[in-house]
Scaffold this active site. Structure first.
Site, PDB file in Angstrom:
ATOM      1  N   GLU A  12       0.831  -1.197   0.000  1.00  0.00           N
ATOM      2  CA  GLU A  12       0.000   0.000   0.000  1.00  0.00           C
ATOM      3  C   GLU A  12       0.875   1.261   0.000  1.00  0.00           C
ATOM      4  O   GLU A  12       0.475   2.297  -0.527  1.00  0.00           O
ATOM      5  CB  GLU A  12      -0.955  -0.002   1.214  1.00  0.00           C
ATOM      6  CG  GLU A  12      -2.141   0.928   1.024  1.00  0.00           C
ATOM      7  CD  GLU A  12      -3.275   0.697   2.029  1.00  0.00           C
ATOM      8  OE1 GLU A  12      -2.990   0.329   3.180  1.00  0.00           O
ATOM      9  OE2 GLU A  12      -4.444   0.895   1.649  1.00  0.00           O
ATOM     10  N   HIS A  33       6.665 -27.076   2.284  1.00  0.00           N
ATOM     11  CA  HIS A  33       5.928 -28.192   1.679  1.00  0.00           C
ATOM     12  C   HIS A  33       4.867 -27.698   0.708  1.00  0.00           C
ATOM     13  O   HIS A  33       4.145 -28.490   0.137  1.00  0.00           O
ATOM     14  CB  HIS A  33       5.289 -29.041   2.765  1.00  0.00           C
ATOM     15  CG  HIS A  33       6.258 -29.435   3.827  1.00  0.00           C
ATOM     16  ND1 HIS A  33       7.223 -30.388   3.622  1.00  0.00           N
ATOM     17  CD2 HIS A  33       6.466 -28.964   5.071  1.00  0.00           C
ATOM     18  CE1 HIS A  33       7.964 -30.505   4.710  1.00  0.00           C
ATOM     19  NE2 HIS A  33       7.522 -29.652   5.605  1.00  0.00           N
ATOM     20  N   LYS A  56     -12.041   3.813  -0.945  1.00  0.00           N
ATOM     21  CA  LYS A  56     -12.532   3.099   0.239  1.00  0.00           C
ATOM     22  C   LYS A  56     -14.021   2.814   0.102  1.00  0.00           C
ATOM     23  O   LYS A  56     -14.531   1.849   0.637  1.00  0.00           O
ATOM     24  CB  LYS A  56     -12.267   3.920   1.502  1.00  0.00           C
ATOM     25  CG  LYS A  56     -10.786   4.031   1.804  1.00  0.00           C
ATOM     26  CD  LYS A  56     -10.441   3.561   3.208  1.00  0.00           C
ATOM     27  CE  LYS A  56      -8.919   3.477   3.340  1.00  0.00           C
ATOM     28  NZ  LYS A  56      -8.444   2.892   4.557  1.00  0.00           N
TER      29      LYS A  56
END
Lengths: 509, 509
Positions: free
Chosen positions: A298, A327, A429
């Site tokens: 960000e 893994h 937003k």
């Protein structure tokens, strides 16, 4: 901080020295109160949270320390069963916040909170109604012992406010008084702060306009849930303050934040050409890579540099934890595309519980370290660069130091590549709001229509012909739920459904 | 599967058609029992788990369905309180497994398990002693009602076996009989299976050598924890079987797995030039991106193609969940380096609980969809490609379908780029062991030395002068713990410590 497994030499560093020096100067200006967030005309002062005496003129150091004390006292009271709801001591806290108001608190609680203390933390960080239902199912019968902590800097964040309404409705359904079990963390004078005061919420804690979401972990945003779950938040702040001191050192070669930022620059050619894979070898740090992902991406993922030139900068971060990730995707890291560098976090202390030899002379912790060391060596041998960060133990102090190290390294790296680290112009937003407005208009039109209408007809009628796809999806979505007042009548071909109002069954409000 | 927001045209697809057809032929051969895992000389048959009738000669279809029934019956008995430990019904299950034996089960339980059912699942997937301690603290007083499920295909996986020893020791400390609360999932005839039989463990479930870890979710590895936590595993298998049928369609243009694999190929130029960011808009699917990360990166991240040519292939996957991630790294995705494509997963059904309008006419679920749609549109407008996958609801059936879609898409993509999707030559599963052997030799030397010795002296003495750094770290690590029998005496300069044995305090075994 060990960069011995990163391929560079002093000749690579030399040309960057003047830039590193300028970056440190910029950090000095920042800490002195420069308006670094130009978009919002704000100072950037998360450093003052752990050294209030350094706050510049216009920032009240007493308010900072009073805020911290208030968090302390409140959390202590809750944990001791002295600050209570209507029906006795609290056992749960539901933290409602998004983005930086969620990830930092989660990291702090998961890394350093007590697992069997008096208060169990829960987090709502998304507009997902399913998660509200599941949390309420989990808290079934315990809502009267649940504290709700609402965190929104502006006090207006839509998702946060909607989630709060959901919790409030659940309290109401059970005949419980929400206000006496709710606390707010927000900037003084915000709608949320006013509401908390007027409705007489249990408490309110200050957030500051000079603290950004992604660096809010050392504000009340992180400290409150931390303290409620038994984290020594004073030690956490001290750890951050110590790292702040160590990373203010003007001599770049002995400043770990500068060194870290320079490594990012050199490895990725100042263009983020290599992805940053973070592997903390400690399960309790599993959220740390995501925390850094938010902090870095960000901050440095920007379209333009500070002169306005289009640069499309970025530095991609991902990772979960070692040795688990060995893994999952180590196969590609070792053999595949060499488009990344790795940061391993090594924690010295293994455990508090009884030690056990799982093979002669070797414990589980020895194997965890063995995995780390073998992976580091193997990746380096294959031509990949590895940064190693070692902390003696995972404590509030070391976590505070780790957070402060990355905060400053990001600030310095942004200076090196000349982007503004403190805004987020690309994040709308209120992203959902235009879609919601379209939905409201489309539903209105369907309700008023004399006959069933297609999405195309609706889109044209409401003056949004270009948005026909979204209109279709919105109406089909509502028709897919039995209680939203919209019904679909199948068409001859896909997307040819006609929609009409269902006047009998409408949404429960 | 909606690829309308991926930039390509039919001219791009045409040259790939013959290769797509060959890929489908290869999948037919795979399902007919071809030895696809050449490294281990094994067939690859996870498809037979959901259609045992398709198993080739040499694979017993009855054994597959009997195994599935055994899981069913056992889990049903545990949940009903009929299969019990020495002290009554089970309330917890601790699943011990790593890699594919952990991530699939976790995904299944988190996405579809009941949150307040009779059995709470816990997972140990790492050699982290701290996590053992924290889990035991959480289970304090409940160990006698805890089922331990040990999963290891080979029955030899070091971390899995070490974690099992830790749990066994905890049972012993409380005077509990481990065997009557333990179950194994492993290949018949493995050390683990023999041990479970000889020690009379509560149950043993079959795993097959033709099922790889990263595709084991539809074997007992996933089905057991799923069924224990209330997942309708029959529906899960049916969902996978249905998708298997849909993705066997030879006409590439109506086969979603082929279409998905072709998109990956086109977007990344068959070289993984763009990262795959996965955003499921449903919290319960937060592990799905990590599941796909393992499936894709371990399968296609390869040094050589099948002709042995060095290609360094790979396809990096990351992501967590929407809309949460919109507040963390969407800033970089929108404005920064255009080095990725996005896959959004859209779940139609919002919730089971009571619906609430958070603003007039709009619910929380509408906002979640609004975030998805707005993000999809915004990214596309900025020149980024977006794949959209829509499922009507998140159920065992749709999760099974999703898993099977990606399994087959990975197989087809690997064919397109000509790498072996079924081996993992770069993953040295025993990574820690050489380091542990070095530790044992170093400790032995320090114990026998007549006077304190430096790491360098030890490394030379044990014939490993090149490993001096690791020798130093191992000894310093042991000296950092008070009970490991090694003491460090500070040197004049860093790394000049001398180590000697502490004959008084040694590790508790």
């Amino acid at each position: 901080l060990d960069v011995s497994r990163v391929r560079f030499n002093d000749d690579d560093l030399a040309p960057l020295s003047p830039r590193a020096a300028r970056a440190l100067d910029a950090m000095v200006a920042l800490e002195a109160g420069a308006i670094a967030n130009l978009d919002e005309g704000r100072m950037v002062g998360h450093y003052w949270l752990r050294a209030s005496g350094r706050a510049p003129l216009g920032v009240n150091p007493t308010a900072i320390s009073e805020g911290e004390k208030a968090v302390h006292a409140f959390a202590k009271g809750v944990r001791a069963g002295e600050v209570v709801g209507r029906r006795g001591p609290f056992e749960h806290v539901v933290h409602i916040g998004i983005g930086g108001s969620a990830l930092g608190p989660q990291l702090l609680c998961e890394a350093c909170g007590d697992i069997s203390g008096p208060i169990t933390p829960h987090f709502l960080d998304n507009a997902d109604p399913d998660s509200v239902d599941r949390l309420l199912a989990l808290l079934h019968g315990a809502l009267d012992r649940t504290l709700v902590s609402v965190v929104s800097k502006s006090g207006l964040t839509p998702t946060t406010m909607h989630l709060t309404m959901e919790l409030e409705a659940a309290f109401q359904r059970q005949g419980l008084d929400f206000a006496c079990q709710a606390v707010a963390t927000t900037v003084g004078g915000s709608d949320l702060e006013i509401r908390a005061r007027e409705e007489n919420w249990l408490a309110s804690f200050p957030m500051w306009d000079w603290v950004g979401g992604r660096t809010s972990i050392t504000s009340a945003v992180g400290l409150l849930p931390g303290a409620l779950t038994g984290v020594d938040v004073k030690a956490f702040l001290d750890g951050a303050a110590t790292m702040d001191r160590l990373t203010r050192v003007p001599d770049a070669s002995s400043n770990p934040a500068v060194l870290l930022a320079l490594m990012w620059y050199l490895v990725g050619n100042g263009r983020g050409d290599k992805r940053m894979v973070i592997l903390p070898y400690k399960d309790r740090l599993a959220l740390f890579p995501r925390y850094v992902q938010q902090l870095v991406m960000e901050s440095v993922g920007k379209e333009r540099d500070r002169s306005g030139v289009v640069v499309h900068q970025g530095l991609t971060v991902y990772g979960n934890k070692g040795s688990t990730d060995q893994h999952t995707y180590l196969q590609q890291l070792r053999d595949g595309t060499p488009d990344f560098f790795v940061t391993v976090v090594h924690v010295g202390e293994d455990r508090q519980g009884p030690e056990l030899e799982v093979i002669p002379g070797a414990t589980l912790g020895d194997h965890l370290f063995g995995n780390l060391e073998a992976t580091r060596n193997a990746l380096y041998e294959r031509g990949r660069d590895v940064i190693t960060i070692r902390i003696a133990d995972l404590s509030p102090t070391s976590l505070g130091a780790l957070v402060a190290l990355y905060e400053r390294a990001v600030g310095i790296y942004a200076e090196l590549i000349d982007v503004n680290a403190y805004n987020q112009p690309g994040v709308v937003k209120a992203a959902a709001e235009p879609i919601i407005e379209l939905q409201q208009a489309a539903v209105q039109h369907v309700r008023n229509a004399r006959q069933p209408v297609t999405a195309e007809e609706v889109a044209i009628a409401i003056g949004r012909p270009e948005a026909v796809e979204t209109v279709y999806k919105v109406l089909a979505r509502l028709a897919g739920h039995s209680n939203r007042g919209i019904v679909a009548r199948a068409g001859d071909v896909p997307f040819a459904e006609r929609f009409h109002a269902d006047r009998v069954r409408t949404v429960v409000t």
